[in-house]
Design a protein around this motif. Structure first.
Motif, PDB file in Angstrom:
ATOM      1  N   LEU A 243       0.743  -1.235   0.151  1.00  0.00           N
ATOM      2  CA  LEU A 243       0.254  -0.021   0.261  1.00  0.00           C
ATOM      3  C   LEU A 243       0.536   1.033  -0.072  1.00  0.00           C
ATOM      4  O   LEU A 243       1.431   1.134   0.661  1.00  0.00           O
ATOM      5  N   THR A 244       0.776   2.213  -0.226  1.00  0.00           N
ATOM      6  CA  THR A 244       1.125   3.512  -0.615  1.00  0.00           C
ATOM      7  C   THR A 244       1.132   5.075  -1.631  1.00  0.00           C
ATOM      8  O   THR A 244       0.125   4.572  -1.904  1.00  0.00           O
ATOM      9  N   ILE A 245       1.472   5.607  -1.101  1.00  0.00           N
ATOM     10  CA  ILE A 245       0.571   6.791  -1.516  1.00  0.00           C
ATOM     11  C   ILE A 245       1.589   7.460  -1.472  1.00  0.00           C
ATOM     12  O   ILE A 245       3.269   7.096  -1.853  1.00  0.00           O
ATOM     13  N   SER A 246       2.063   9.150  -2.000  1.00  0.00           N
ATOM     14  CA  SER A 246       2.848   9.568  -3.129  1.00  0.00           C
ATOM     15  C   SER A 246       3.196  10.552  -2.347  1.00  0.00           C
ATOM     16  O   SER A 246       2.342  11.631  -1.167  1.00  0.00           O
ATOM     17  N   TYR A 247       4.212  11.003  -2.334  1.00  0.00           N
ATOM     18  CA  TYR A 247       5.054  12.132  -0.965  1.00  0.00           C
ATOM     19  C   TYR A 247       4.683  13.962  -1.656  1.00  0.00           C
ATOM     20  O   TYR A 247       5.198  14.090  -0.993  1.00  0.00           O
ATOM     21  N   ILE A 248       4.889  13.498  -3.064  1.00  0.00           N
ATOM     22  CA  ILE A 248       5.515  14.371  -4.227  1.00  0.00           C
ATOM     23  C   ILE A 248       3.477  14.443  -5.482  1.00  0.00           C
ATOM     24  O   ILE A 248       3.096  13.298  -5.012  1.00  0.00           O
ATOM     25  N   TYR A 249       3.545  15.587  -5.561  1.00  0.00           N
ATOM     26  CA  TYR A 249       3.017  15.854  -6.870  1.00  0.00           C
ATOM     27  C   TYR A 249       3.462  15.348  -8.067  1.00  0.00           C
ATOM     28  O   TYR A 249       4.719  15.137  -8.582  1.00  0.00           O
ATOM     29  N   GLY A 250       2.426  13.855  -8.241  1.00  0.00           N
ATOM     30  CA  GLY A 250       3.044  12.873  -9.037  1.00  0.00           C
ATOM     31  C   GLY A 250       3.077  13.340 -10.528  1.00  0.00           C
ATOM     32  O   GLY A 250       3.570  13.055 -11.081  1.00  0.00           O
ATOM     33  N   ILE A 251       2.303  13.965 -11.513  1.00  0.00           N
ATOM     34  CA  ILE A 251       2.288  15.158 -12.092  1.00  0.00           C
ATOM     35  C   ILE A 251       2.830  15.854 -12.930  1.00  0.00           C
ATOM     36  O   ILE A 251       3.407  17.023 -12.818  1.00  0.00           O
ATOM     37  N   ALA A 252       4.219  14.944 -12.798  1.00  0.00           N
ATOM     38  CA  ALA A 252       5.629  15.685 -13.275  1.00  0.00           C
ATOM     39  C   ALA A 252       6.417  14.641 -14.046  1.00  0.00           C
ATOM     40  O   ALA A 252       6.200  13.391 -14.306  1.00  0.00           O
ATOM     41  N   ARG A 253       7.551  15.574 -14.720  1.00  0.00           N
ATOM     42  CA  ARG A 253       8.101  14.006 -15.550  1.00  0.00           C
ATOM     43  C   ARG A 253       9.511  13.284 -14.711  1.00  0.00           C
ATOM     44  O   ARG A 253       9.241  14.343 -13.464  1.00  0.00           O
ATOM     45  N   ARG A 254       9.915  11.731 -14.667  1.00  0.00           N
ATOM     46  CA  ARG A 254      10.487  11.224 -14.203  1.00  0.00           C
ATOM     47  C   ARG A 254      11.855  12.563 -13.505  1.00  0.00           C
ATOM     48  O   ARG A 254      11.770  12.161 -12.364  1.00  0.00           O
ATOM     49  N   SER A 255      12.785  13.048 -14.052  1.00  0.00           N
ATOM     50  CA  SER A 255      13.396  13.830 -13.623  1.00  0.00           C
ATOM     51  C   SER A 255      13.148  14.966 -12.887  1.00  0.00           C
ATOM     52  O   SER A 255      13.755  15.241 -11.531  1.00  0.00           O
ATOM     53  N   THR A 256      11.670  15.675 -12.896  1.00  0.00           N
ATOM     54  CA  THR A 256      11.071  16.297 -11.737  1.00  0.00           C
ATOM     55  C   THR A 256      11.282  15.673 -10.628  1.00  0.00           C
ATOM     56  O   THR A 256      11.425  16.264  -9.488  1.00  0.00           O
ATOM     57  N   ARG A 257      10.780  14.428 -10.797  1.00  0.00           N
ATOM     58  CA  ARG A 257       9.592  13.818  -9.479  1.00  0.00           C
ATOM     59  C   ARG A 257      11.426  12.977  -8.394  1.00  0.00           C
ATOM     60  O   ARG A 257      11.768  13.148  -6.832  1.00  0.00           O
ATOM     61  N   GLN A 258      12.449  12.505  -9.080  1.00  0.00           N
ATOM     62  CA  GLN A 258      13.345  12.437  -8.392  1.00  0.00           C
ATOM     63  C   GLN A 258      13.973  14.035  -8.081  1.00  0.00           C
ATOM     64  O   GLN A 258      15.015  13.570  -6.758  1.00  0.00           O
ATOM     65  N   LYS A 259      14.165  14.738  -8.800  1.00  0.00           N
ATOM     66  CA  LYS A 259      14.533  15.934  -8.267  1.00  0.00           C
ATOM     67  C   LYS A 259      14.275  16.141  -6.509  1.00  0.00           C
ATOM     68  O   LYS A 259      14.823  16.633  -5.699  1.00  0.00           O
ATOM     69  N   GLU A 260      12.728  16.614  -6.262  1.00  0.00           N
ATOM     70  CA  GLU A 260      11.736  16.998  -5.514  1.00  0.00           C
ATOM     71  C   GLU A 260      12.188  15.578  -4.421  1.00  0.00           C
ATOM     72  O   GLU A 260      12.322  15.938  -3.006  1.00  0.00           O
ATOM     73  N   LEU A 261      13.047  13.709  -4.459  1.00  0.00           N
ATOM     74  CA  LEU A 261      12.296  13.748  -3.976  1.00  0.00           C
ATOM     75  C   LEU A 261      13.882  13.540  -2.601  1.00  0.00           C
ATOM     76  O   LEU A 261      13.842  12.828  -1.768  1.00  0.00           O
ATOM     77  N   GLN A 262      14.953  13.643  -3.253  1.00  0.00           N
ATOM     78  CA  GLN A 262      16.099  14.349  -3.167  1.00  0.00           C
ATOM     79  C   GLN A 262      15.942  14.573  -1.185  1.00  0.00           C
ATOM     80  O   GLN A 262      16.773  14.682  -0.750  1.00  0.00           O
ATOM     81  N   ASP A 263      15.008  15.594  -1.735  1.00  0.00           N
ATOM     82  CA  ASP A 263      14.521  15.752  -0.070  1.00  0.00           C
ATOM     83  C   ASP A 263      15.115  14.976   1.013  1.00  0.00           C
ATOM     84  O   ASP A 263      14.556  15.623   1.975  1.00  0.00           O
ATOM     85  N   TRP A 264      14.024  13.631   0.113  1.00  0.00           N
ATOM     86  CA  TRP A 264      13.850  12.807   1.483  1.00  0.00           C
ATOM     87  C   TRP A 264      14.856  12.106   1.950  1.00  0.00           C
ATOM     88  O   TRP A 264      14.635  10.751   2.214  1.00  0.00           O
ATOM     89  N   GLY A 265      16.278  12.243   0.744  1.00  0.00           N
ATOM     90  CA  GLY A 265      17.213  11.339   1.079  1.00  0.00           C
ATOM     91  C   GLY A 265      17.116  10.097   0.357  1.00  0.00           C
ATOM     92  O   GLY A 265      18.014   9.373   1.172  1.00  0.00           O
ATOM     93  N   PHE A 266      16.114  10.042  -0.644  1.00  0.00           N
ATOM     94  CA  PHE A 266      16.218   8.211  -1.805  1.00  0.00           C
ATOM     95  C   PHE A 266      16.194   8.176  -2.938  1.00  0.00           C
ATOM     96  O   PHE A 266      15.369   9.814  -3.970  1.00  0.00           O
ATOM     97  N   GLU A 267      16.927   7.626  -3.856  1.00  0.00           N
ATOM     98  CA  GLU A 267      16.101   7.346  -5.252  1.00  0.00           C
ATOM     99  C   GLU A 267      15.074   6.463  -5.280  1.00  0.00           C
ATOM    100  O   GLU A 267      15.063   5.385  -4.694  1.00  0.00           O
ATOM    101  N   CYS A 268      14.273   7.401  -5.597  1.00  0.00           N
ATOM    102  CA  CYS A 268      12.732   5.959  -6.061  1.00  0.00           C
ATOM    103  C   CYS A 268      13.201   5.226  -7.609  1.00  0.00           C
ATOM    104  O   CYS A 268      13.792   4.912  -8.397  1.00  0.00           O
ATOM    105  N   THR A 269      12.966   3.896  -6.605  1.00  0.00           N
ATOM    106  CA  THR A 269      12.615   2.710  -7.533  1.00  0.00           C
ATOM    107  C   THR A 269      11.166   2.400  -8.219  1.00  0.00           C
ATOM    108  O   THR A 269      11.042   1.448  -8.129  1.00  0.00           O
ATOM    109  N   CYS A 270      10.098   3.268  -7.354  1.00  0.00           N
ATOM    110  CA  CYS A 270       8.946   2.816  -7.784  1.00  0.00           C
ATOM    111  C   CYS A 270       8.070   2.092  -9.922  1.00  0.00           C
ATOM    112  O   CYS A 270       9.707   2.505 -10.173  1.00  0.00           O
ATOM    113  N   SER A 271       8.250   1.584 -10.009  1.00  0.00           N
ATOM    114  CA  SER A 271       8.024   0.731 -11.609  1.00  0.00           C
ATOM    115  C   SER A 271       7.361   2.348 -12.741  1.00  0.00           C
ATOM    116  O   SER A 271       8.278   2.029 -13.588  1.00  0.00           O
TER     117      SER A 271
END
Length: 446
Positions: A243-271
């Motif tokens: 069961l998962t939720i999104s920590y960010i607003y998901g309607i964004a390019r992959r590079s944008t999502r990865q950059k935002e998620l750096q604030d949480w200290g991990f690289e997203c490896t979702c599908s």
């Protein structure tokens, strides 16, 4: 990996540090906050209903500690806030209209590369409410920023000690070193003042929610009504699925999502983030087209529906579904339903109106702004205010043009038709255009 807060919290301007504090009831007098007099102010000061306790341990001017021993199934609820905001919190209507699934429907289990996370124990159907919780720890954002570190650490420890042992363990198991860091990384921004005053921003930690890990295409959506955090399945979740939720607003390019998620200290490896290069390019192109089409629809609606095309709404829905944006469908279904109704397509209008009702309920709750209008549209398409507006308008435009051509000037019938057309388009702009604004507001909230 545990639940992280959905936006960097320290976006507030730093204020003047205030050292006025009040007495401490802790056993260790050496670590106690020094006792001073504190004059409570405010219309609702001291009027919190039972079982709320407080104020005590007042710091940073008029920020005090309040405690509800019965909150969250007797696991406790602590507030560090002003008297008025404490009153608002204690007297908010309780969200009791939705039925949560039984606790044994999901469980906490090890997730490769993520630590622990929630896993479904049975088929959880789309629309099922998974859990509803009040914040275990709620602190006014100004107090969180303005307090001196040594004072803050003491009052945070006092507040934490009031929670049940189970709630304390869950709080301390979250990501972050120390109580302040855990609040920074795991809290949700909550506006307490019903008027929407920006100064009423609070940081709420929901310890039970920490079991939801991140996914850019989550199967669970969350919303916060007053201070109640509700999680709902946005698609069917099969036994064994996380069961998962999104920590960010998901309607964004992959590079944008990865950059935002750096604030949480991990690289997203979702599908969605591990698609191959061709699939990633196609996904990014869809996201770009979604934003372009939404802007086009918004622009046309702002001009009272001029040049809007019946297929625009359906195309946008199709792209959302193809991109697996199941947590953001409500405004898209509303737009599609209204546009098809405006062009006299009864079947499509009914189909999307029914989908809109379900999506609005999932994403915003049973009292969503557009939900009654969508119910009315689904029940009686031809009786809805939007039915056939564009068909009638275009016929009137053609008739007006022909009459004008025949008489060589704009006649009374043509003038009246043009006036009515302006009124109709104004209504379209107000009714249909607002769904775009609501979608943007949701993005800002996240």
């Amino acid at each position: 990996m545990t639940m992280y807060q959905l936006r960097p919290l320290l976006l507030f301007s730093l204020g003047v540090l205030v050292t006025a504090v009040r007495g401490d009831n802790s056993e260790d007098s050496k670590n106690a906050i020094p006792e001073v007099n504190f004059d409570l102010e405010g219309e609702h000061a001291g009027e919190l209903p039972s079982p709320w306790e407080g104020p005590s341990h007042c710091v940073s001017g008029d920020h005090c500690l309040y405690f509800n021993p019965e909150g969250n199934d007797h696991n406790g609820q602590v507030l560090i806030t002003t008297p008025n905001y404490a009153y608002f919190t204690a007297t908010f209507p309780k969200i009791t209209s939705e039925t949560q699934i039984s606790p044994d429907s999901f469980h906490l289990a090890p997730i490769p590369g993520k630590g622990n996370g929630f896993v479904a124990g049975r088929l959880i159907k789309k629309g099922e409410v998974i859990m509803q919780r009040q914040p275990s720890f709620l602190v006014h954002a100004d107090a969180h920023i303005d307090m001196k570190p040594e004072v803050q650490e003491k009052i945070y420890q006092i507040a934490l000690s009031k929670l049940s042992k189970d709630a304390q363990e869950k709080f301390l198991s979250q990501f972050g070193d120390g109580v302040r860091a855990k609040i920074d990384k795991n809290s949700f921004r909550i506006v307490i003042d019903p008027s929407g005053d920006k100064e009423s921003g609070h940081l709420g930690v929901f310890v039970d929610v920490s079991g939801f890990n991140h996914d850019c295409r989550p199967n669970v959506h969350y919303r916060i009504t007053n201070t109640t955090h509700t999680t709902v399945a946005v698609r069917d979740i099969h036994p064994g699925d996380e069961l998962t939720i999104s920590y960010i607003y998901g309607i964004a390019r992959r590079s944008t999502r990865q950059k935002e998620l750096q604030d949480w200290g991990f690289e997203c490896t979702c599908s969605q983030c591990t698609l191959n290069s061709l699939e990633t390019a196609a996904s990014d192109a869809r996201v770009k087209e979604i934003k372009r089409l939404e802007e086009e629809i918004e622009d046309k609606m702002s001009r009272r529906g001029e040049d809007i095309k019946p297929e625009m709404g359906g195309k946008l829905v199709d792209m959302y579904l193809e991109e697996k944006l199941f947590a953001y469908l409500a405004p898209t279904y509303v737009r599609a339903a209204l546009i098809y109704s405006m062009f006299g397509n009864e079947a499509k209008a009914k189909e999307y109106a029914e989908e809109a009702v379900d999506a609005l309920t999932r994403e915003y709750g049973t009292h969503a702004k557009d939900i009654q209008s969508m119910r009315e549209l689904a029940a009686d398409v031809k009786g809805h205010w939007s039915w056939g507006i564009k068909v009638v308008s275009e016929e009137k435009e053609q008739k007006t043009w022909k009459l004008g051509q025949g008489k060589g000037k704009k006649n009374e019938t043509g003038e009246a038709g043009a006036k009515k057309e302006r009124k109709i388009r104004e209504k379209i702009g107000k009714k249909a255009g607002k769904t775009v604004k609501e979608a943007k507001a949701k993005k800002d909230e996240l």
